[in-house]
Motif scaffolding. Structure first.
Motif, PDB file in Angstrom:
ATOM      1  N   ASN A   1     -34.730 -65.781  -7.868  1.00 44.56           N
ATOM      2  CA  ASN A   1     -35.006 -67.204  -7.890  1.00 44.56           C
ATOM      3  C   ASN A   1     -34.013 -67.921  -6.978  1.00 44.56           C
ATOM      4  OD1 ASN A   1     -35.935 -69.676  -8.523  1.00 44.56           O
ATOM      5  ND2 ASN A   1     -35.629 -69.505 -10.738  1.00 44.56           N
ATOM      6  N   GLN A   2     -34.273 -67.874  -5.672  1.00 45.67           N
ATOM      7  CA  GLN A   2     -33.268 -68.385  -4.729  1.00 45.67           C
ATOM      8  C   GLN A   2     -33.633 -69.701  -4.064  1.00 45.67           C
ATOM      9  OE1 GLN A   2     -32.992 -64.750  -2.348  1.00 45.67           O
ATOM     10  NE2 GLN A   2     -30.870 -64.528  -3.009  1.00 45.67           N
ATOM     11  N   LEU A   3     -34.922 -70.087  -4.096  1.00 44.56           N
ATOM     12  CA  LEU A   3     -35.343 -71.298  -3.389  1.00 44.56           C
ATOM     13  C   LEU A   3     -35.807 -72.357  -4.368  1.00 44.56           C
ATOM     14  CD1 LEU A   3     -37.512 -69.792  -0.515  1.00 44.56           C
ATOM     15  CD2 LEU A   3     -35.142 -70.546  -0.399  1.00 44.56           C
ATOM     16  N   THR A   4     -35.716 -73.598  -3.941  1.00 44.08           N
ATOM     17  CA  THR A   4     -36.227 -74.669  -4.789  1.00 44.08           C
ATOM     18  C   THR A   4     -36.556 -75.900  -3.946  1.00 44.08           C
ATOM     19  OG1 THR A   4     -35.780 -76.064  -6.705  1.00 44.08           O
ATOM     20  CG2 THR A   4     -33.924 -75.621  -5.244  1.00 44.08           C
ATOM     21  N   PHE A   5     -37.371 -76.780  -4.503  1.00 46.36           N
ATOM     22  CA  PHE A   5     -37.593 -78.091  -3.899  1.00 46.36           C
ATOM     23  C   PHE A   5     -36.451 -79.004  -4.307  1.00 46.36           C
ATOM     24  CE2 PHE A   5     -42.384 -77.359  -4.039  1.00 46.36           C
ATOM     25  CZ  PHE A   5     -42.511 -77.300  -2.667  1.00 46.36           C
ATOM     26  N   VAL A   6     -36.048 -79.894  -3.405  1.00 55.54           N
ATOM     27  CA  VAL A   6     -35.159 -80.988  -3.807  1.00 55.54           C
ATOM     28  C   VAL A   6     -35.754 -82.283  -3.271  1.00 55.54           C
ATOM     29  CG1 VAL A   6     -32.978 -79.748  -4.019  1.00 55.54           C
ATOM     30  CG2 VAL A   6     -33.732 -80.548  -1.779  1.00 55.54           C
ATOM     31  N   LYS A   7     -35.324 -83.415  -3.808  1.00 55.11           N
ATOM     32  CA  LYS A   7     -35.816 -84.752  -3.465  1.00 55.11           C
ATOM     33  C   LYS A   7     -37.288 -84.902  -3.861  1.00 55.11           C
ATOM     34  CE  LYS A   7     -32.503 -85.361   0.216  1.00 55.11           C
ATOM     35  NZ  LYS A   7     -32.373 -85.465   1.641  1.00 55.11           N
ATOM     36  N   ARG A   8     -37.808 -86.124  -3.622  1.00 55.93           N
ATOM     37  CA  ARG A   8     -39.166 -86.368  -4.085  1.00 55.93           C
ATOM     38  C   ARG A   8     -39.990 -87.068  -3.017  1.00 55.93           C
ATOM     39  NH1 ARG A   8     -39.074 -88.531 -10.128  1.00 55.93           N
ATOM     40  NH2 ARG A   8     -38.955 -90.501  -9.031  1.00 55.93           N
ATOM     41  N   GLY A   9     -41.271 -87.186  -3.309  1.00 55.07           N
ATOM     42  CA  GLY A   9     -42.171 -87.900  -2.418  1.00 55.07           C
ATOM     43  C   GLY A   9     -42.169 -87.294  -1.031  1.00 55.07           C
ATOM     44  N   ASP A  10     -42.172 -88.153  -0.001  1.00 49.21           N
ATOM     45  CA  ASP A  10     -42.243 -87.599   1.348  1.00 49.21           C
ATOM     46  C   ASP A  10     -40.897 -87.086   1.841  1.00 49.21           C
ATOM     47  OD1 ASP A  10     -40.929 -89.930   1.808  1.00 49.21           O
ATOM     48  OD2 ASP A  10     -42.428 -90.791   3.158  1.00 49.21           O
ATOM     49  N   ARG A  11     -39.862 -87.179   0.978  1.00 48.29           N
ATOM     50  CA  ARG A  11     -38.571 -86.639   1.406  1.00 48.29           C
ATOM     51  C   ARG A  11     -38.313 -85.249   0.834  1.00 48.29           C
ATOM     52  NH1 ARG A  11     -35.023 -91.285  -0.497  1.00 48.29           N
ATOM     53  NH2 ARG A  11     -36.836 -91.378  -1.863  1.00 48.29           N
ATOM     54  N   VAL A  12     -39.287 -84.749   0.070  1.00 53.98           N
ATOM     55  CA  VAL A  12     -39.113 -83.439  -0.567  1.00 53.98           C
ATOM     56  C   VAL A  12     -38.876 -82.356   0.486  1.00 53.98           C
ATOM     57  CG1 VAL A  12     -41.560 -82.867  -0.580  1.00 53.98           C
ATOM     58  CG2 VAL A  12     -40.084 -81.900  -2.310  1.00 53.98           C
ATOM     59  N   THR A  13     -37.969 -81.442   0.167  1.00 50.61           N
ATOM     60  CA  THR A  13     -37.700 -80.354   1.106  1.00 50.61           C
ATOM     61  C   THR A  13     -37.249 -79.112   0.351  1.00 50.61           C
ATOM     62  OG1 THR A  13     -36.583 -79.795   3.169  1.00 50.61           O
ATOM     63  CG2 THR A  13     -35.296 -81.010   1.555  1.00 50.61           C
ATOM     64  N   ILE A  14     -37.178 -78.006   1.074  1.00 50.69           N
ATOM     65  CA  ILE A  14     -36.817 -76.721   0.458  1.00 50.69           C
ATOM     66  C   ILE A  14     -35.352 -76.426   0.726  1.00 50.69           C
ATOM     67  CG2 ILE A  14     -37.209 -74.224   0.567  1.00 50.69           C
ATOM     68  CD1 ILE A  14     -39.721 -75.283  -0.285  1.00 50.69           C
TER      69      ILE A  14
END
Ligand code: SF4
Ligand code: SF4
Ligand code: SF4
Ligand code: SF4
Lengths: 164, 561
Positions: free
Chosen positions: B164-177
Motif C-alpha cells: 500500500n504505497q500510493l494514495t490520492f491527496v487533496k481534493r477536487g481538481d487539485r487531487v493528485t497521486i
C-alpha cells in the motif's frame, strides 16, 4: 491541342511549306522583342515566394534551441520515410528534444506533410532548392544542416499562420 | 443461466457479474478508464455510463450488477451524449501534451477522444497546473497534469502487489497521486502501473523517450528472468530491443510481470559483450575463425578424450530444442556425464510471480533429456571430478559456470578442453578453448517449460546475420518493411550467432550423427515423437497461451490472483 495531320490530309497551302515556315519565323521574331524570363542561374538566383516548398528545415529559436520536441509525427506522416527522429530528455521545460534528427534528401519528395502535421511549428518548408550531393551519405542531413534560425524563416511562418 | 440483452444481443452471464463483465464476455466493449478486470471496482471515471431500460438515470456498467431480463443500450443517443460530456469533463484540465508523452499511440484517453468525443471544449479558463516529472520511485516517473485520477495504480499496488504505497491527496481538481510520507514507490511490480495507467501519467524511467510505440515491432515471447516464464511482448526498433511488456495469460502471469524481469532480461542481447562469430584459443588468445574451423577443432579435440573423461553441461537458459539435440549428441558419443546447473537464489521470491529458480527452462532441460544416465555423474559430481582432473573435457551449453563462484572458475581452469556456447563473453569464455556464438532467446524459435510444466513458445524478435525479418516471417514495423540497406535505421547491429540446436546439429554431423534439421519446429517435432513428456505437442497447439507437458506429476499450477 492541335491535331496532328497526316501527310495525305494536308491542303495545298500547307503542302507548299513556304507560308508555314514564314508563320513560324514570325513567331520567333515576335518573341525576340518580348521581355526575357529566363534567369542566368547560378549568377542570378530565383527568389521563391513564401508559398514555395523547398527543403524542409528545423526552426531554431533565438535561444539557439530547436523548437522540435521529437514527437515523431513528421516521421510517421512522411510518405517517403525520409525522416528519422530519436528523442532524448532535456532539462528544459519542454522535456523532450531530438537527440538525432535526420532527413534523407534522396527520399524526400517535398510534399510538405511534415510541416503540416507538426504540432510545434518546428519543421517548415524553406526556400532552399539547391540540393547537391556526391554520395548517398551526403544526402542525409543531420541537425547541423537542418537547423535554421527563426529570423530567416519569418516569411514562411507568416504564410503558414495566414493560410494553413 | 440468466440472460441480459445488450444492444439487442442476448447474452448469458453468471450471477454476480456486472454489466461490463457480461458485455465483455459477449464481445461488446464498453468504454472504461478506471475499471480493470483484475482490480476491484472503483467507479470513478464515469465513462462507462450506459442506459438501462426502466431505470430513470444512466448507470455505470462497471458496478451495476447484471440482472436477468435487463435491457442495456451502450450506443443510444443518451449514452453517447453522456460519454461526450464525460470526455469533455476529463479533458478540462488535461494538458494535451501528447507530443512529449510516451503514452501517445497506446493511450486510452487519445483513443476515446477520437472515438467518443466530439472534440469541442467549452472551457476557456486557464488549466490547472500540477507537478510534472515527479520521481515516484526508482523506476517510475509521474506527471500530475496528465493523471485522470482513475486510481488504477493505487488499487494495483494495494491489491496485487500487496504494497500500500500510493494514495490520492487533496481534493477536487487539485487531487493528485503521491507516496506515503517517507516512502518510495519501489516494490518489485511498480512498472505494471505504467502499463495499466490509461494515460501517460506514469512512465517508465528506463524506457522514457526511447521510442514511439508505432515505431517498434512487437513479438510474443517469454521472460527469461525466472522459472515463472511470464508471457511478454518484445518491442524492437532498429533491430534493438527497447522494452518488454507483459502479455495477458491468466494461467501464468495474468496481466503482470515483475520489474526485475522487465528490466534485466533483455539488455544483454544488444550488449557490447555479445559474442560475434566463433573463436578458438591460440597462444592464450581467443581469435575469430570460421564456423567450420571452430567446429572441426571442437570435434577433433573431443575425440582425444575417453568418454568417461568428458562431461556435457546442458542449460536451463537454452530451449528444449537446444537441450534435446545436445543430449542426443551426448548419447551418440557415449557420454553419460550429462547434467545442468541450477540457478536457485534462495529466499529471492515473492508471493506474486517471482520464483527462486532464476532460469526459464530448468524443467524443460530435464525433460528434454539433460540428466545423468547409466551411472553418469550429476552436476555437482562432475564439478568435483573436474577438480581432481578425472573429467578433462567439458562441453557447456549457454551457461556461465565460472560466474557461479570462484570455486567453479578455479575448477574450469584445470580442464584440458572447454567448449562453450555463449551469447555474451563472460567468465566462462575466459577459460574456453572454443567459443561458439549462440543466438539469444530473442533471436530464435523454441520452447521453454516453466516451473508448473507449461510449455511456452519463444519467437524471434531481432535478427542475426543468418535470419531475415521478412523471409522468416518475423513481426515488422513500418520501418522494417520499407527500410533499405541505405537507410541508417536499417543498420542496427546483427550478430554472427546461431541457435544452439543448429550448432549442435552441425557438430553432430562431424561425429557421424545425422541430426539434420532446418527449423526449430522440426527439432521439436522430433522431440515430441521421441519423448513422452512432449507427446502430442507442437508449435501450433502450444500457441500463444502454452500447453502443459505430459506424464509428469507436478502441483497443478495455481491460478494467480
Ligand atoms: S516534405 Fe514530405 S517527403 Fe519530405 S520530409 Fe516532409 S513529409 Fe517527408
Ligand atoms: S512533428 Fe515537429 S515536433 Fe514532432 S518530431 Fe517532427 S519536427 Fe519535431
Ligand atoms: S497515475 Fe494513471 S493509473 Fe494512477 S490514478 Fe492517475 S491516471 Fe490513474
Ligand atoms: S516473475 Fe520471473 S518470469 Fe515473471 S517477469 Fe519476473 S523474472 Fe520474469
Amino acid at each position: 491541342m492541335p491535331v496532328k495531320k497526316r501527310k495525305k490530309d494536308l491542303n495545298l497551302m500547307e503542302n507548299l511549306y513556304i507560308p508555314e515556315i514564314a508563320k513560324g519565323l514570325a513567331l520567333t521574331f515576335k518573341t525576340m522583342f518580348k521581355p526575357k524570363v529566363t534567369m542566368e542561374y547560378p549568377e542570378v538566383k530565383f527568389q521563391p515566394p513564401a508559398s514555395y516548398r523547398g527543403r524542409p528545415v528545423l526552426v531554431q529559436e533565438e535561444s539557439g534551441v530547436e523548437r522540435c520536441v521529437a514527437c515523431g509525427l513528421c516521421s510517421r506522416v512522411c510518405p517517403a520515410l525520409a525522416i528519422e527522429v530519436r528523442a532524448s530528455e532535456t532539462e528544459l521545460e519542454k522535456e523532450r528534444y531530438p537527440e538525432k534528427f535526420e532527413i534523407n534528401m534522396l527520399r524526400c519528395i517535398f510534399c510538405g506533410f511534415c510541416e503540416e502535421v507538426c504540432p510545434e511549428e518546428a519543421i517548415v518548408m524553406s526556400k532552399d532548392y539547391e540540393l547537391v550531393f556526391t554520395d548517398r551519405e551526403d544526402a542525409i542531413y543531420g541537425k547541423d544542416k537542418l537547423l535554421v534560425p527563426v529570423a530567416n524563416l519569418k516569411d514562411r511562418l507568416e504564410f503558414l499562420r495566414n493560410f494553413k | 443461466m440468466p440472460k441480459i440483452t445488450i444492444d439487442g444481443k442476448e447474452l448469458e452471464f453468471k450471477q454476480g457479474q456486472t454489466i461490463i463483465e457480461a458485455a465483455k464476455q459477449g464481445g461488446i466493449d464498453i468504454p472504461h478508464f478506471c475499471w480493470h478486470s483484475s482490480l476491484s471496482v472503483s467507479g470513478n471515471c464515469r465513462i462507462c455510463l450506459v442506459e438501462v431500460e426502466k431505470l430513470p438515470k444512466l448507470v455505470i456498467a462497471c458496478s451495476t450488477l447484471a440482472a436477468d431480463g435487463m435491457v442495456v443500450q451502450t450506443a443510444s443517443q443518451k449514452t453517447l451524449d453522456a460519454r461526450n460530456a464525460v470526455m469533455e469533463f476529463i479533458l478540462i484540465n488535461h494538458p494535451l501534451d501528447c507530443p512529449i508523452c510516451d503514452e501517445a499511440g497506446e493511450c486510452k484517453l487519445q483513443d476515446y477522444a477520437y472515438e467518443h468525443s466530439v472534440g469541442e471544449s467549452r472551457f476557456v479558463e486557464e488549466k490547472n497546473h500540477k507537478d510534472k516529472r515527479v520521481q515516484l520511485g526508482p523506476r517510475i516517473m509521474f506527471d500530475g497534469e496528465r493523471c485522470i485520477s482513475c486510481s488504477r495504480c493505487i488499487r494495483f499496488s494495494d491489491e496485487i502487489a500487496g504494497k500500500n504505497q500510493l494514495t490520492f491527496v487533496k481534493r477536487g481538481d487539485r487531487v493528485t497521486i503521491t507516496t506515503f510520507p517517507g516512502e518510495s514507490f519501489d516494490n518489485n511490480y511498480t512498472l505494471n502501473t505504467v502499463d495499466i495507467c490509461p494515460v501517460g501519467a506514469l512512465t517508465s524511467a528506463d524506457f522514457r523517450f526511447k521510442s514511439r510505440v508505432w515505431e517498434m515491432s512487437a513479438t510474443d515471447s517469454v521472460c527469461v528472468g525466472c522459472s515463472r516464464g511470464c508471457n511478454t511482448e518484445v518491442w524492437v526498433r532498429d533491430n534493438k530491443i527497447q522494452r518488454l511488456t507483459p502479455r495477458h495469460n491468466e494461467a501464468v502471469n495474468s496481466h503482470w510481470m515483475c520489474d526485475y524481469g522487465r528490466l534485466n532480461t533483455f539488455k544483454f542481447v544488444n550488449d557490447e559483450t555479445r559474442v560475434d562469430g566463433p573463436s578458438i584459443r591460440r597462444e592464450g588468445q581467443l581469435i575469430k575463425v570460421s564456423w567450420d574451423e571452430a567446429l572441426n577443432l571442437a570435434h577433433d579435440r573431443l575425440r582425444e578424450f575417453k568418454t568417461s573423461e568428458i562431461a556435457f553441461i546442458g542449460s536451463a537458459f537454452a530451449t528444449a530444442e537446444d537441450n534435446y539435440l545436445f543430449a542426443r549428441l551426448a548419447k551418440h558419443m557415449g557420454v553419460h556425464n550429462i547434467d545442468f546447473a541450477r540457478h536457485i537464489a534462495h529466499g529471492d521470491f515473492d508471493n506474486l510471480l517471482l520464483l527462486e529458480d532464476k532460469t526459464p527452462n530448468s524443467l524443460g532441460a530435464e525433460l528434454a533429456g539433460i540428466k545423468p544416465e547409466h551411472g553418469g555423474l550429476s552436476f555437482d559430481e562432475i564439478m568435483e571430478a573436474v577438480k581432481i582432473k578425472k573429467i578433462k573435457a567439458l562441453y557447456i551449453l549457454e551457461d556461465d559456470l565460472a560466474g557461479l563462484g570462484e570455486e567453479y572458475a578455479a575448477a574450469l581452469g584445470k580442464l584440458d578442453l572447454l567448449i562453450v556456447h555463449a551469447v555474451n563473453y563472460n567468465k566462462t569464455t575466459d577459460y574456453a578453448d572454443v567459443v561458439l556464438p549462440s543466438a539469444a532467446f530473442a533471436e530464435k524459435n523454441g520452447i521453454f517449460v516453466n516451473f508448473a510444466g507449461t510449455a511456452q513458445r519463444l519467437k524471434p524478435a531481432t535478427t542475426t546475420l543468418e535470419t531475415d525479418r521478412a523471409l522468416d516471417g518475423m513481426s515488422m514495423s513500418r520501418w522494417d518493411v520499407f527500410g533499405t540497406k541505405f537507410d541508417r535505421w536499417a543498420n542496427g547491429s546483427r550478430y554472427d550467432a546461431r541457435p544452439s540446436w543448429r550448432i549442435v546439429s552441425m557438430l553432430s554431423q562431424k561425429f557421424g550423427l545425422k541430426l539434420k534439421f532446418q527449423m526449430a519446429e522440426e527439432v521439436f517435432r522430433s522431440l515430441s515423437e521421441h519423448n513422452k513428456h512432449f507427446e502430442g505437442l507442437d508449435y501450433d497447439n502450444i500457441g500463444r497461451k502454452g500447453a502443459l507437458v505430459k506424464n509428469i506429476s507436478l502441483p497443478v499450477p495455481e491460478k494467480i490472483k
